[in-house]
Design a protein around this motif. Structure first.
Motif, PDB file in Angstrom:
ATOM      1  N   GLU A   1      -8.522  -0.980  16.605  1.00 51.91           N
ATOM      2  CA  GLU A   1     -10.044  -0.611  17.290  1.00 51.91           C
ATOM      3  C   GLU A   1     -11.075  -0.959  16.452  1.00 51.91           C
ATOM      4  N   VAL A   2     -11.072  -0.337  15.005  1.00 54.00           N
ATOM      5  CA  VAL A   2     -11.986  -0.573  13.894  1.00 54.00           C
ATOM      6  C   VAL A   2     -12.225  -2.137  13.587  1.00 54.00           C
TER       7      VAL A   2
ATOM      8  N   GLU B   1     -11.681  -4.333  15.590  1.00 56.01           N
ATOM      9  CA  GLU B   1     -12.243  -5.307  16.490  1.00 56.01           C
ATOM     10  C   GLU B   1     -13.657  -4.979  16.358  1.00 56.01           C
ATOM     11  N   THR B   2     -14.272  -4.083  16.059  1.00 54.07           N
ATOM     12  CA  THR B   2     -15.525  -3.795  16.091  1.00 54.07           C
ATOM     13  C   THR B   2     -16.539  -4.622  15.042  1.00 54.07           C
TER      14      THR B   2
ATOM     15  N   ILE C   1     -20.274  -5.775  12.395  1.00 51.78           N
ATOM     16  CA  ILE C   1     -20.226  -4.683  13.086  1.00 51.78           C
ATOM     17  C   ILE C   1     -21.191  -4.370  14.019  1.00 51.78           C
TER      18      ILE C   1
ATOM     19  N   ASN D   1     -21.666  -6.812  17.194  1.00 49.50           N
ATOM     20  CA  ASN D   1     -20.587  -6.436  17.992  1.00 49.50           C
ATOM     21  C   ASN D   1     -20.977  -4.947  18.845  1.00 49.50           C
ATOM     22  N   THR D   2     -21.587  -4.220  18.104  1.00 48.41           N
ATOM     23  CA  THR D   2     -21.746  -2.908  18.753  1.00 48.41           C
ATOM     24  C   THR D   2     -23.390  -2.298  18.930  1.00 48.41           C
TER      25      THR D   2
ATOM     26  N   ASN E   1     -22.440   1.591  14.727  1.00 52.86           N
ATOM     27  CA  ASN E   1     -21.244   1.970  15.273  1.00 52.86           C
ATOM     28  C   ASN E   1     -21.213   3.628  14.994  1.00 52.86           C
TER      29      ASN E   1
END
Length: 336
Positions: A69-70, A72-73, A253, A256-257, A326
């Motif tokens: 999950e990390v 992916e971010t 990051i 993406n977030t 994030n």
């Protein structure tokens, strides 16, 4: 030497892992703080040193799914496995690396940093999961490096298809590692860094910080000068980790977030405004689109310029926040 797998920068070989680090595209997977050695120069924080904890970047995780999950971010293209001593938890290393490879594909580049000299049985377990092995022989082994298990491990690992290097901090006597260069694909020298857990040991040895801003130790760059002329050798300055590597990772990051109203800075942090309301705000919120604000634990978060523009008409505490993306560390809070 399989240079085609890495890159040449100004005539120097950079391993694939280093190339991705330069791009901020590599997740750092800290698999344990346990270690079989007690290196006086170890800069690990008290939060991690000696503790059996797992972190993916700055986030503590408890499973391969959490690490994925990390990754992916930040759209990670690879992972650096570190510790502590990762191979004290080899089952964990295998589980996490296998999960990452299965999720992202075999091209997800993984390097592993170890203070041990893995034998054939250990290397067999890592085959197909770890692409690059970075050995960290202890300081006392440097003068006779060719007679150690590290030399034998390096030769065996290269025969088995791993990219192999040595990665150590710059210390007096580092020139002794020149003898190992024919056995290696690369040698990475990290500028020696001052840290809270190793500060006392540094002072005992007469070392001091290079300046009051960065973590580099005075003289560390000079100790590596002779060895750094070899094209297989890469010197990594302390300031690079903050000014380039971390910034590029944060940018990935953030891209993406970040929410629509977050401003992403050149350093990869995000900036937004916060209102802690003390009165009616319904009319103001009704004038905004749904993606122009978010309500979090009673706080109203929005674009900082929007809060600045309308703040005089809004009751409550108002401030601007700069933080890592994030939900990361807060860098600065500016009251309005």
């Amino acid at each position: 030497m399989p240079q085609e797998s890495g890159a040449s920068v100004e005539g120097r070989y950079l391993s694939p892992g280093c190339v991705l680090c330069h791009q901020g595209a590599k997740m750092v997977l800290f698999v344990t703080g346990r270690c079989h050695r007690a290196c006086w120069y170890c800069p690990l924080s008290r939060e991690r040193k000696g503790k059996d904890v797992i972190f993916a970047n700055e986030h503590q995780v408890t499973s391969p799914a959490g690490a994925i999950e990390v990754a992916e971010t930040m759209s990670a293209l690879g992972t650096g496995v570190t510790g502590g001593e990762p191979l004290l938890e080899i089952d964990r290393v295998v589980d996490y690396c296998r999960a990452l490879k299965e999720h992202f594909g075999p091209e997800h580049q993984i390097h592993l940093y170890t203070g041990l000299a893995p034998d054939e049985a250990v290397l067999r377990r890592l085959q197909g999961l770890v692409d690059e092995i970075r050995l960290h022989p202890p300081l006392e082994a440097w003068p006779s490096i060719l007679e150690t298990d590290y030399a034998r491990s390096a030769g065996l690992a290269r025969e088995m298809g791993f990219l192999v290097g040595i990665e150590v901090p710059s210390l007096p006597g580092i020139d002794d590692l020149a003898a190992a260069l024919p056995l290696l694909d690369f040698l990475n020298i990290n500028e020696l860094e001052w840290g809270e857990t190793c500060a006392a040991a540094m002072r005992e040895r007469g070392f001091e910080p290079d300046d009051g801003v960065h973590n580099a130790v005075k003289g560390a760059r000079a100790w590596a000068e002779n060895l750094s002329t070899d094209p297989k050798v890469h010197f990594c300055p302390s300031v690079f980790k903050d000014s380039v590597q971390l910034r590029e990772r944060l940018k990935r990051i953030a891209s993406n977030t970040a929410r629509p109203f977050d401003e992403v800075t050149d350093d990869g942090t995000i900036v937004y405004g916060v209102l802690e309301p003390d009165g009616a705000t319904e009319a103001f919120l009704a004038s905004l689109d749904e993606d122009e604000y978010a309500i979090t634990e009673g706080r109203i978060e929005m674009a900082w310029w929007l809060l600045l523009e309308h703040g005089a008409d809004l009751p409550g505490k108002k401030y601007v926040v700069e933080r890592y993306p994030n939900g990361g560390m807060i860098v600065e809070v500016t009251p309005l």
